[in-house]
Design an enzyme around this catalytic site. Structure first.
Site, PDB file in Angstrom:
ATOM      1  N   GLY A 132       0.832  -1.199   0.000  1.00 47.40           N
ATOM      2  CA  GLY A 132       0.000   0.000   0.000  1.00 47.40           C
ATOM      3  C   GLY A 132       0.858   1.236   0.000  1.00 47.40           C
ATOM      4  O   GLY A 132       2.070   1.187  -0.232  1.00 47.40           O
ATOM      5  N   GLY A 133       0.232   2.366   0.287  1.00 48.61           N
ATOM      6  CA  GLY A 133       0.906   3.645   0.206  1.00 48.61           C
ATOM      7  C   GLY A 133       1.424   4.158   1.529  1.00 48.61           C
ATOM      8  O   GLY A 133       1.644   3.398   2.486  1.00 48.61           O
TER       9      GLY A 133
ATOM     10  N   GLU B 232      18.495   4.252   6.382  1.00 49.93           N
ATOM     11  CA  GLU B 232      19.480   4.425   5.312  1.00 49.93           C
ATOM     12  C   GLU B 232      18.873   5.428   4.347  1.00 49.93           C
ATOM     13  O   GLU B 232      17.938   5.104   3.604  1.00 49.93           O
ATOM     14  CB  GLU B 232      19.778   3.083   4.646  1.00 49.93           C
ATOM     15  CG  GLU B 232      21.057   3.065   3.840  1.00 49.93           C
ATOM     16  CD  GLU B 232      20.868   3.640   2.455  1.00 49.93           C
ATOM     17  OE1 GLU B 232      21.268   4.806   2.274  1.00 49.93           O
ATOM     18  OE2 GLU B 232      20.338   2.961   1.584  1.00 49.93           O
TER      19      GLU B 232
ATOM     20  N   CYS C 253      21.395   5.738  -3.915  1.00 52.92           N
ATOM     21  CA  CYS C 253      21.722   6.757  -2.928  1.00 52.92           C
ATOM     22  C   CYS C 253      23.223   6.945  -2.758  1.00 52.92           C
ATOM     23  O   CYS C 253      23.671   8.024  -2.381  1.00 52.92           O
ATOM     24  CB  CYS C 253      21.076   6.417  -1.593  1.00 52.92           C
ATOM     25  SG  CYS C 253      21.432   4.739  -1.020  1.00 52.92           S
TER      26      CYS C 253
END
Length: 509
Positions: free
Chosen positions: A216-217, A259, A293
């Site tokens: 889900g969100g 992270e 990243c």
């Protein structure tokens, strides 16, 4: 391939359930823009059910109470199942994330399964689970103490879209190895591989509730980070979201492993020959279309090497094929969604507005009408205070900044709110090491320019019981994590398992 990977249920308490789904999330292949699958769009009731199942499994179940050796046996079975399904997983991960073939082999799939195998094999001995003091005499008899590691409890794991299978495994397997129970919420753009992980866990006969997968969100993430039954949150994603998670977790003082973002700088020192600088190219800065990243997105160059670097970078474009990740010679795949491509375009325009010079790129490829592709982009003559030098773009954009002295280069590298990665290219290993020590980042690579050993020929071979590949690989050796606003805690190796433990002192007399 339309709708090939379709899942109607979530994995909660050892079973597949369709309850508490508010709708359906369609998953798109970013290279073709075709729908390749779907998963339930769960509501917060599903999050609560998964957390409650994980809580029961931790408080009442066998998993936290069996030995690390016994957990290792189950996790070896888990990893073996993933290994058997490698080819299908590779196809799925490339389709949902846009990872190209070599990246799937090194990190996104094959390298990820290697991590699961290493953790399973190493959990018993890589971590010091108990430290017992020698007994001492006292007024009432013998006394002593032991320091023991115990599992942290219920872990909420929230992962991003760039390396979904890798990051799901890096969080789930070490947490399980430590004896924790887990609720995993993958990013809604890349949820499919998490279901395959759940299938493997079920087939490996993990006890019910030990691993739960919901999709889900953002509202699910908020429910997980605020729920009082959750003991720890592990998250990979943007620094902005990390700040919100810290705030949400504060009222219940949850343990955190975050992270977060990066704007890593690679310093080329002035002892590097011009011909090497001309050969550097930009491929390592463009891996996964810049969606990493720890990718080095700032390059700090001595002024006299700029011209050679730009000429070499332009030449390197000839072998940087952009296109379908499934084609074996593709080097750069798509960005994950159109909104991410628009984000990159916004940063490119900001760079131009602030006075940086565009050496090449900065546009969508003309020959690719489908997919969220963007050309490799190089900015030169930039300043370190520009947005393209300070903010995480998460796209195939490299910013070059020139410097005059070594001290200046170190200052520029550290002039960032981030501290995830960095690099030093040098002609002298000792000098490179000393510069690396001054970079405020959690992961720094030093490359020494000169004759390099590329094989073991002439070194006398290898001894019995040893090989060049033994015990190595991304996610296995070293640790990963950042300084400053790049995060809290560390992943990989035995340190990554220990993050999911608490230390307890037991005194006896």
């Amino acid at each position: 391939m339309n709708g090939r990977w379709k899942y109607d249920t979530m994995f909660i308490d050892g079973a597949w359930t369709a309850s508490n789904a508010a709708g359906v999330i369609e998953v798109i292949d970013p290279a073709t823009e075709n729908v390749i699958g779907s998963v339930p769009d769960a509501d917060v009731k599903a999050a609560a059910a998964a957390i409650e199942a994980a809580r029961r499994a931790f408080d009442e179940g066998p998993w936290p109470r069996i030995s690390p050796r016994e957990r290792g046996v189950v996790l070896r079975r888990f990893a073996a199942i993933l290994d058997e399904r490698h080819d299908a997983l590779k196809e799925l991960v490339m389709a949902e994330s846009g990872a190209v073939g070599f990246l799937a082999d090194i990190i996104a799939v094959r390298g990820t399964i290697n991590i699961a195998q290493w953790v399973a094999d190493s959990v018993e001995h890589a971590v010091q689970w108990t430290e017992v003091s020698p007994p001492v005499g006292g007024p009432v008899g013998m006394a002593g103490h032991a320091v023991v590691r115990e599992p942290a409890g219920v872990v909420a794991a929230i992962t991003p879209f760039n390396f979904p299978f890798f990051l799901n495994i890096v969080k789930v397997i070490p947490a399980l190895a430590a004896g924790c129970t887990v609720v995993l919420k993958p990013h809604q753009w890349t949820p499919l591989d998490a279901y395959e992980i759940a299938k493997a866990a079920q087939d490996a006969e993990l006890p019910p509730g030990v691993l739960n997968v919901i999709t889900g969100g953002a509202e699910l993430g908020e429910a997980m980070t605020t729920h009082p039954m959750v003991d720890m949150v592990t998250f990979t994603g943007s620094t902005q979201t990390g700040r919100r998670i810290m705030a949400a977790a504060a009222p219940t003082v949850k343990r955190l492993q975050l992270e977060l973002g990066g704007k890593s700088a690679s310093i080329v020192l002035d002892d590097v020959p011009e011909e090497h600088v001309a050969s550097m190219g930009i491929v390592t800065n463009m891996i996964h279309a810049g969606q990493g990243c720890a990718i080095h997105t700032r390059l700090l160059l001595p002024e006299h090497l700029l011209e050679a670097y730009v000429e070499g970078a332009k030449n390197s474009l000839s072998y940087l094929k952009i296109g379908d990740p499934r084609e074996s010679d593709t080097v750069i795949g798509p960005l994950i969604r159109e909104q991410q491509r628009k984000r990159v375009e916004g940063y490119v325009q900001a760079g131009l507005d602030e006075g940086a010079e565009l050496a090449f790129g900065g546009r969508r490829p003309d020959h690719l009408t489908k997919g969220f592709f963007y050309e490799p982009t190089l900015f030169i003559n930039a300043r370190n205070d520009m947005r393209i030098a300070q903010e995480e773009i998460f796209g195939p954009v490299l910013t070059v900044i020139t410097y005059r002295t070594e001290a200046d280069a170190i200052r520029l590298a550290n002039d960032s709110v981030y501290g995830l990665g960095g690099g030093v290219v040098t002609g002298n290993t000792a000098r490179g090491f000393n510069v690396a020590r001054q970079i405020r980042a959690g992961n720094v690579a030093v490359q020494t320019v000169g004759p390099q050993v590329t094989n073991f020929e002439g070194l006398g071979g290898t001894g019995p019981g040893w090989s060049a590949e033994q015990g190595g690989g991304i996610g296995i050796t070293g640790v990963f994590g950042g300084f400053k606003q790049s995060g809290v805690g560390r992943e990989w190796g035995h340190h990554g398992i220990e993050e999911f433990t608490e230390l307890k002192t037991i005194e006896w007399s």
